[in-house]
Design an enzyme around this catalytic site. Structure first.
Site, short mmCIF file in Angstrom:
data_model
loop_
_atom_site.label_atom_id
_atom_site.label_comp_id
_atom_site.label_asym_id
_atom_site.label_seq_id
_atom_site.Cartn_x
_atom_site.Cartn_y
_atom_site.Cartn_z
N HIS A 93 39.35 15.51 53.94
CA HIS A 93 39.25 14.69 52.73
C HIS A 93 38.10 13.69 52.90
CE1 HIS A 93 40.18 11.82 49.59
NE2 HIS A 93 40.84 12.80 49.00
N GLU A 165 35.74 18.77 46.00
CA GLU A 165 35.99 17.39 45.57
C GLU A 165 34.69 16.60 45.67
OE1 GLU A 165 40.08 15.60 45.76
OE2 GLU A 165 39.42 15.62 47.81
C1 PEP Z 1 41.56 12.69 45.89
O1 PEP Z 1 41.26 11.63 46.42
O2 PEP Z 1 41.86 13.69 46.56
C2 PEP Z 1 41.56 12.76 44.43
C3 PEP Z 1 41.42 13.93 43.86
O3 PEP Z 1 41.69 11.58 43.80
P1 PEP Z 1 41.65 11.29 42.22
O4 PEP Z 1 42.44 12.37 41.55
O5 PEP Z 1 42.29 9.95 42.09
O6 PEP Z 1 40.23 11.32 41.84
#
Ligand code: PEP
Length: 254
Positions: A93, A165
Site C-alpha cells: 500500500h 491505486e
Molecule cells: C486506500 O487508501 O487504499 C484507498 C483506496 O483510500 P480511499 O478510498 O480513501 O481513496
C-alpha cells in the site's frame, strides 16, 4: 458481473466499534454475489473471525512482516494473521511505501512469505503525482510489478490480486480541486498492468489475474468505476468506514 470489493480500514476504529460494524456488514450484504473482504487493524482480526465466520465476508490484514518469527519487536507475521483467521493481506500500500519507506525488495519478500503461508495477496501499485506529471506512470507501475513479483511462479498468481491505486487519487492525499480519475484512464492503466503480466508470465495469466482500482471510490462514483468491465473490483479506504456506504457498494449487482 461478480466483483471483488476490499475495504481498507487503515488505522481507524476500536474493537467494539468494529464488532458492531462486522455484524452489521454481514447482515446488510447477505446474498451479495461479490467477494467482499474487510481489512481492519490487526487487533480486530479475532473479532472479525468471531463475527464474520458463517457470513460470506472474508477478512484480512493490512500488512505483515517478511520473516516467519524471531526478534522483531512490534511486528506481526503471516502465520499470526492466518492463525487469527485472515484469508487476505494487503501489501505494498502507498501508505507503507511512502510513510514507512517500504521498498519493492521488501514487498517482494512479504509477498513470498504471505503466499507460503496460504494467504491471498492484494498487491497495491500506483504512481504519485510527480511521476504522473512527468508522464512516467506506465513505466513506474511496470517496474513495481516486475520487482514486487520477482521469483513468484505463474501458478502462485492465483493468490495474487493487483490493485491499481494512483497515490494522487487516494482520498487522504488529494484536495477538492483534484478531479476523479476517468474510466478511460483507469482502463489504460489496467491494460498496462495486464500487458506486463503477459510479458512476465503468459497471456493466460494476464487474462486470469484480477485487477482492482483504488482511489476515492465512493457512493458518488462507484457505479461508474465498478460498472466498468475492465476492472475486477475496488479497494476502498475512506468510504468503507461507514458500514451503510460500504454495504451499498458491496451488495450491488455489477
Ligand atoms: C486506500 O487508501 O487504499 C484507498 C483506496 O483510500 P480511499 O478510498 O480513501 O481513496
Amino acid at each position: 458481473m461478480k466483483k471483488i470489493i476490499v475495504g481498507n480500514f487503515k488505522m481507524n476504529s476500536t474493537v467494539s466499534e468494529f464488532k458492531t460494524y462486522a455484524m452489521s456488514l454481514a447482515t446488510k450484504t447477505k446474498g451479495t454475489k461479490n467477494t467482499v473482504v474487510v481489512c481492519p487493524p490487526y487487533t480486530h482480526l479475532t473479532t472479525a473471525k468471531e463475527f464474520l465466520t458463517g457470513s460470506k465476508i472474508f477478512f484480512g490484514a493490512q500488512n505483515i512482516f517478511d520473516a516467519e518469527s524471531g526478534a522483531y519487536t512490534g511486528e506481526i507475521s503471516a502465520k499470526m494473521i492466518k492463525d487469527a483467521g485472515a484469508t487476505y493481506v494487503i501489501l505494498g500500500h502507498s501508505d507503507r511505501r511512502n510513510k514507512f519507506k517500504e521498498t519493492d525488495k521488501l514487498i517482494n519478500r512479504k509477498i513470498k512469505t504471505a503466499l507460503a503461508n496460504g494467504l491471498k495477496v492484494v498487491l497495491c501499485v500506483g504512481e504519485n503525482l510527480q511521476t504522473r506529471t512527468a508522464k512516467q506512470e506506465a513505466a513506474f507501475v511496470r517496474k513495481q510489478i516486475d520487482d514486487d513479483l520477482k521469483g513468484i511462479y505463474e501458478n502462485e498468481l492465483e493468490s495474487v490480486i493487483i490493485a491499481y491505486e494512483p497515490v494522487w487519487a487516494i482520498s487522504t492525499n488529494r484536495d477538492e480541486k483534484t478531479k476523479d480519475i476517468t474510466t478511460k484512464e483507469i482502463n489504460r492503466m489496467v491494460d498496462v498492468i495486464r500487458k506486463e503480466i503477459e510479458a512476465q508470465y503468459s497471456k493466460k495469466a494476464s487474462q486470469n489475474i484480477n485487477v482492482l482500482y483504488g482511489g476515492s471510490v465512493n457512493l458518488g462514483n462507484y457505479k461508474r468505476i465498478l460498472g466498468n468491465e475492465a476492472v475486477d473490483g475496488a479497494i476502498i479506504g475512506g468510504a468503507c468506514l461507514d458500514v451503510d456506504n460500504f454495504a451499498i457498494i458491496a451488495k450491488e449487482n455489477y
